[in-house]
Design an enzyme around this catalytic site. Structure first.
Site, PDB file in Angstrom:
ATOM      1  N   PHE A   1       1.143   5.177   0.764  1.00  0.00           N
ATOM      2  CA  PHE A   1       0.567   6.243   1.568  1.00  0.00           C
ATOM      3  C   PHE A   1       1.215   7.563   1.156  1.00  0.00           C
ATOM      4  CE2 PHE A   1       0.118   2.387   3.961  1.00  0.00           C
ATOM      5  CZ  PHE A   1      -1.087   2.495   4.641  1.00  0.00           C
TER       6      PHE A   1
ATOM      7  N   THR B   1       0.843  -1.187   0.000  1.00  0.00           N
ATOM      8  CA  THR B   1       0.000   0.000   0.000  1.00  0.00           C
ATOM      9  C   THR B   1       0.880   1.239   0.000  1.00  0.00           C
ATOM     10  OG1 THR B   1      -1.842  -1.087   1.129  1.00  0.00           O
ATOM     11  CG2 THR B   1      -1.761   1.308   1.251  1.00  0.00           C
TER      12      THR B   1
END
Length: 361
Positions: free
Chosen positions: A263, A261
């Site tokens: 960010f 992921t």
């Protein structure tokens, strides 16, 4: 045959090295305190944290490292050192999508180090609000996952927010099944964030076809719910298991091995060019034939690489869209600046979301 030094001799040398390291660390901390005083004297106290400077330091450490410690270990050590030194200057307050134990909090610590005050909030919009209102210096929000794509709530908020992207961090996501159940057969319901459930879809279908799947606001909230019922389980990171004292039943149940992921760090300040940067922007073209082609041609003309493109409804009219794009380079780089000037002439709306250092290890 090579000689082997006595253990006592090696330990004596280690003690001497440790004393020297401690002395050097404190010398660095003293320099950090001097930096703070100099910034105040020069009227720059509002720029106590510089993501571009930290990226340059970490890349330099990576270049200098000759082992045997791997690069990621050496860089993590220096990240923590910089974090502790910065806390002497001014502790950072960073908002993240809570509660405690989420991957978002993990991203905060990876980017800023552990010497920051992490402020959990309930929703992505609340992260933006906390920074916009000055309650926190920075915020960290998820923007995309390597298997499930973009987080639309984050992109949509940038259409109305004055905040800038000033950094990015990538977190390798390991999903784990946790709970008090004695066996998988005893689990009747599974809690997790919808993104995590999607990342484990195949594993769940194979190993827990009998269990009800319930999406909740965060993985940490899932762990909290599972902690009170032995017939339920949660899918979350190991940090959540530690916070809520849940036994881990199965490790690494994500369907894709390289599940990551990305960010982004949001704040009010700009980042200077580092030579390895990314620029994010959003634009609209109107609904004319060839409009998007002409817009993207601006980057091709100046040899600017396009990393990502996403479309979202503009919310200004029926079937009107805006395009979110990430490109290589900093907006102040000459070729990027020329490409952006040409793009501006070919679109109805252009908003720079920020130029920032590419994620380091």
């Amino acid at each position: 045959m090579s000689s082997v030094r006595p253990l006592a001799e090696i330990r004596t040398e280690i003690d001497a090295i440790d004393a020297e390291i401690l002395q050097l660390i404190n010398r660095r901390a003293q320099c950090a305190e001097e930096v703070a005083k100099t910034k105040i004297a020069e009227g720059e106290q509002g720029t106590f944290y510089r993501p571009d400077r930290e990226a340059l330091v970490l890349r330099r450490i990576q270049d200098l490292n000759q082992g045997p410690l791997p690069d990621h270990t050496a860089m993590r050590f220096f990240r923590e050192l910089m974090s502790a030194c910065l806390a002497l200057e001014k502790p950072l307050e960073v908002a993240f999508l809570g509660p405690e134990g989420t991957f978002s909090q993990q991203a905060v610590f990876k980017h800023f180090g552990s010497s920051v005050n992490t402020i959990p909030v309930a929703a992505i919009g609340d992260v933006f609000n906390a920074v916009e209102l000055g309650k926190c210096h920075f915020g960290v929000v998820p923007v995309e996952n390597s298997t499930e794509g973009v987080i639309n709530h984050t992109l949509d908020r940038f259409l109305i927010s004055p905040l800038k992207i000033c950094g990015e961090v990538e977190v390798r996501v390991h999903q784990n099944l946790m709970g008090h159940a004695e066996s998988l057969a005893g689990i009747t319901e599974i809690f997790s964030h919808q993104q995590s459930l999607a990342q484990c879809r195949l594993w769940l279908d194979k190993h827990l076809p009998q269990a009800k799947v319930t999406a909740v606001s965060s993985n940490a909230e899932a762990a909290r719910l599972a902690s009170s019922n032995k017939h339920t389980a949660a899918i979350a990171g190991l940090a959540a298991a530690e916070v809520y004292q849940l036994p881990v039943l199965e490790n690494n149940i994500e369907d894709q091995e390289n599940n990551t992921t990305r960010f982004i760090v949001i704040g009010k300040q700009d980042s200077a060019s580092t030579g390895k940067d990314k620029t994010s922007l959003v634009f609209s073209t109107g609904n004319q034939p060839g409009a998007l082609y002409r817009a993207l041609e601006s980057f091709a003309k100046f040899g600017i690489g396009m990393v990502n493109i996403e479309s979202r409804p503009s919310r200004q009219g029926l079937w009107e869209y805006v395009f979110f794009i990430d490109i290589d380079g900093h907006s102040e780089d000459p070729k990027v600046a020329e490409a952006l000037a040409l793009l501006k002439a070919n679109v109805n709306m252009l908003k720079l979301l920020g130029s920032y250092p590419k994620a380091v290890l």
